[in-house]
Write an enzyme that holds these catalytic residues in place. Structure first.
Site, PDB file in Angstrom:
ATOM      1  N   LEU A   1     -38.545 -31.467 -39.046  1.00  0.00           N
ATOM      2  CA  LEU A   1     -38.115 -31.136 -37.685  1.00  0.00           C
ATOM      3  C   LEU A   1     -38.723 -29.794 -37.285  1.00  0.00           C
ATOM      4  O   LEU A   1     -38.339 -28.749 -37.818  1.00  0.00           O
ATOM      5  CB  LEU A   1     -36.587 -31.083 -37.612  1.00  0.00           C
ATOM      6  CG  LEU A   1     -35.856 -32.355 -38.067  1.00  0.00           C
ATOM      7  CD1 LEU A   1     -34.354 -32.175 -37.916  1.00  0.00           C
ATOM      8  CD2 LEU A   1     -36.344 -33.566 -37.278  1.00  0.00           C
ATOM      9  N   ALA A   2     -39.633 -29.827 -36.329  1.00  0.00           N
ATOM     10  CA  ALA A   2     -40.359 -28.603 -35.952  1.00  0.00           C
ATOM     11  C   ALA A   2     -40.597 -28.538 -34.456  1.00  0.00           C
ATOM     12  O   ALA A   2     -41.632 -28.057 -33.997  1.00  0.00           O
ATOM     13  CB  ALA A   2     -41.699 -28.554 -36.701  1.00  0.00           C
ATOM     14  N   ALA A   3     -39.621 -29.008 -33.676  1.00  0.00           N
ATOM     15  CA  ALA A   3     -39.824 -29.078 -32.227  1.00  0.00           C
ATOM     16  C   ALA A   3     -39.130 -27.973 -31.444  1.00  0.00           C
ATOM     17  O   ALA A   3     -39.429 -27.769 -30.270  1.00  0.00           O
ATOM     18  CB  ALA A   3     -39.360 -30.439 -31.706  1.00  0.00           C
TER      19      ALA A   3
ATOM     20  N   ARG B   1     -34.582 -17.237 -30.132  1.00  0.00           N
ATOM     21  CA  ARG B   1     -34.027 -16.035 -30.753  1.00  0.00           C
ATOM     22  C   ARG B   1     -35.086 -15.209 -31.480  1.00  0.00           C
ATOM     23  O   ARG B   1     -34.845 -14.059 -31.819  1.00  0.00           O
ATOM     24  CB  ARG B   1     -32.899 -16.414 -31.718  1.00  0.00           C
ATOM     25  CG  ARG B   1     -31.582 -16.699 -31.004  1.00  0.00           C
ATOM     26  CD  ARG B   1     -30.507 -17.067 -32.000  1.00  0.00           C
ATOM     27  NE  ARG B   1     -30.623 -18.453 -32.438  1.00  0.00           N
ATOM     28  CZ  ARG B   1     -29.881 -19.002 -33.388  1.00  0.00           C
ATOM     29  NH1 ARG B   1     -28.968 -18.266 -34.010  1.00  0.00           N
ATOM     30  NH2 ARG B   1     -30.027 -20.269 -33.728  1.00  0.00           N
TER      31      ARG B   1
ATOM     32  N   TYR C   1     -73.084   3.940 -46.153  1.00  0.00           N
ATOM     33  CA  TYR C   1     -72.842   2.712 -45.388  1.00  0.00           C
ATOM     34  C   TYR C   1     -73.972   1.740 -45.676  1.00  0.00           C
ATOM     35  O   TYR C   1     -75.153   2.033 -45.411  1.00  0.00           O
ATOM     36  CB  TYR C   1     -72.777   2.992 -43.886  1.00  0.00           C
ATOM     37  CG  TYR C   1     -72.741   1.710 -43.074  1.00  0.00           C
ATOM     38  CD1 TYR C   1     -71.616   0.893 -43.078  1.00  0.00           C
ATOM     39  CD2 TYR C   1     -73.848   1.307 -42.323  1.00  0.00           C
ATOM     40  CE1 TYR C   1     -71.584  -0.289 -42.365  1.00  0.00           C
ATOM     41  CE2 TYR C   1     -73.832   0.123 -41.597  1.00  0.00           C
ATOM     42  CZ  TYR C   1     -72.692  -0.676 -41.629  1.00  0.00           C
ATOM     43  OH  TYR C   1     -72.670  -1.848 -40.919  1.00  0.00           O
TER      44      TYR C   1
ATOM     45  N   GLY D   1     -23.320 -25.612 -39.895  1.00  0.00           N
ATOM     46  CA  GLY D   1     -22.353 -26.701 -39.878  1.00  0.00           C
ATOM     47  C   GLY D   1     -21.573 -26.716 -41.186  1.00  0.00           C
ATOM     48  O   GLY D   1     -22.130 -26.440 -42.254  1.00  0.00           O
TER      49      GLY D   1
END
Length: 457
Positions: A9-11, A16, A366, A140
């Site tokens: 789930l990455a939608a 925040r 250099y 939850g």
């Protein structure tokens, strides 16, 4: 043997995070969160991975590439709605589906394997990955019945005061019988405080149908951390860094102060290499055996051969051979290639240059856009003058040459094999092999000048 599928789930937008960067693309130890998840899932040997994308979909697909298939959730209506978007790819297929969030980069392959094994052993239609949280706020809650069985999952915003005291939390990772999952998803409603379709409601639906619902409790709450803001991102970084550092130490790397060693997820380090405090190793860096990396060193997307020491220097997109020495305070910019036993000393900058075996640039120089052969000594203050204001040009210094201090080599120019450039020279023409090139104004001494100057004053 049944097939196993995975849905990531990455939608979600991740408001925040307060960032222009899509949430699951924020890096943890140098790798986007969602890529950590995809890599760990792929090690399970699943038959198909489906990543649910929404905000920033193209960038997520670009990052993961062929590691996954994709389904678009155009409108974010909850986790159950998100999983439903995978229906066209896996609905109706027999087997087990693992559902995991793309913002949980710490979850290990071993934990997901244990979850799948428990699911199979219990003969369950759904199995929840749970953990005990000292502070469960935002998660939850797992509400258990009198016999200890899973009665329901209640979201924080819908939980009663009593339910909010429960410390066993839903980590957001599940196993489902795939066919049962998609049938139950059709029955999920959005009758809740947020008006969203919650994936945990599938648990209650399956229970009402008399199906077995199990829970597997991991003993590590830390690895279930969901990253929703910058504070959680820093916590994930800390946990991941500790895990990475421990892995390297157990594989034979000495890290003097693990709290200050920043090692990326894709870095490889050989045995008996020593890392002093305040070292940063990034990207796909490979360090050989018996190396010494001192404090203040950053190495990014580079390879370092065995027995090489790098002291307080920065190395980017470059390669260093065996038994070489770099630093202190050297800077290897992209496309620098150092052979074996090469020495790059203090305050030397190298850019898009190759140096053959046993060549030395010891200090204050250099070397850019250059091809340097073997056994070449480049003196202090030497500059390859590679830029005319519009184009870059190549300087070639062939084997066994000696470049005196404070020399300017104006490219394009070749210094032939075994030749010498006198100190203080500005070389604008090719130097033949075994020749001495002197290109500086003739010295003139004006005797008695100081006395004459004093008389004038």
């Amino acid at each position: 043997m049944t097939s196993t599928y995975a849905v990531i789930l990455a939608a979600g937008q991740g408001t925040r995070m307060k960032s222009k960067l899509y949430k699951v693309l924020h890096p943890v130890c140098g790798m986007p969160m969602v890529e950590h998840v995809a890599n760990n899932v792929s090690r399970l040997g699943v038959e198909k991975i489906v990543t649910i994308v929404g905000h920033g979909a193209e960038k997520v697909q670009e990052q993961l590439g062929a590691k996954s298939e994709y389904a678009l959730q155009e409108e974010q209506l909850g986790t159950a709605h998100a999983v439903q978007q995978a229906a066209s790819l896996i609905e109706g297929l027999p087997g087990t589906t693992l559902v995991v969030c793309g913002d949980t980069p710490l979850i290990r392959t071993e934990t997901m394997e244990a979850l799948l094994a428990h699911h199979k052993a219990q003969g369950a239609k759904a199995t929840i990955l749970t953990a005990i949280a000292d502070n469960p706020s935002g998660y939850g809650r797992i509400i258990r019945g009198e016999a200890g069985e899973v009665a329901k999952i209640v979201e924080q915003k819908d939980a009663s005061a009593e339910e909010q005291q429960v410390k066993e939390i839903n980590t957001g990772t599940y196993c489902f019988d795939n066919e049962a999952l998609f049938e139950a998803l059709k029955l999920v409603s959005n009758n809740n405080a947020q008006g969203e379709y919650y994936l945990p409601d599938v648990i209650e639906i399956l229970q009402k149908q008399g199906e077995v619902v199990a829970a597997y409790a991991t003993d590590s709450f830390d690895e279930t951390l969901g990253v929703n803001d910058r504070v959680a991102l820093s916590e994930a970084e800390r946990f991941m860094r500790a895990r990475i550092n421990e892995k390297h130490m157990r594989n034979g790397v000495s890290i003097i102060d693990p709290a200050t060693a920043y090692i990326g997820a894709e870095v490889e380090i050989g045995r008996d290499t020593v890392l002093q405090p305040n070292v940063i190793l990034e990207g796909r860096t490979v360090i050989g055996e018996d190396c010494f990396i001192s404090s203040g060193t950053t190495i990014s997307n580079s390879t370092v051969g065995d027995r090489t020491s790098i002291r307080s220097s920065h190395v980017y997109d470059s390669s260093i051979g065996q038994d070489a020495a770099v630093g202190p305070f050297a800077h290897l910019r992209p496309e620098s290639e150092l052979g074996n036993e090469v020495k790059i000393g203090n305050f030397v900058e190298v850019k898009k240059a190759t140096l053959g075996n046993n060549s030395k640039v010891s200090h204050l120089s250099y070397i850019g856009d250059a091809k340097v052969g073997t056994n070449v000594n480049i003196g202090c203050g030497t500059i390859t003058v590679n830029y005319d204001g519009q184009n870059k040009f190549l300087t070639t210094i062939e084997d066994d040459s000696f470049i005196g201090c404070n020399s300017n080599l104006i490219a394009p120019v070749t210094v032939g094999k075994g030749s010498y450039v006198a100190a203080g020279s500005t070389i604008s023409k090719d130097v033949p092999s075994e020749a001495l090139a002197i290109a500086r104004a003739r010295q003139e001494n004006k005797e008695g000048y100081v006395n004459k100057l004093h008389l004038k004053k």
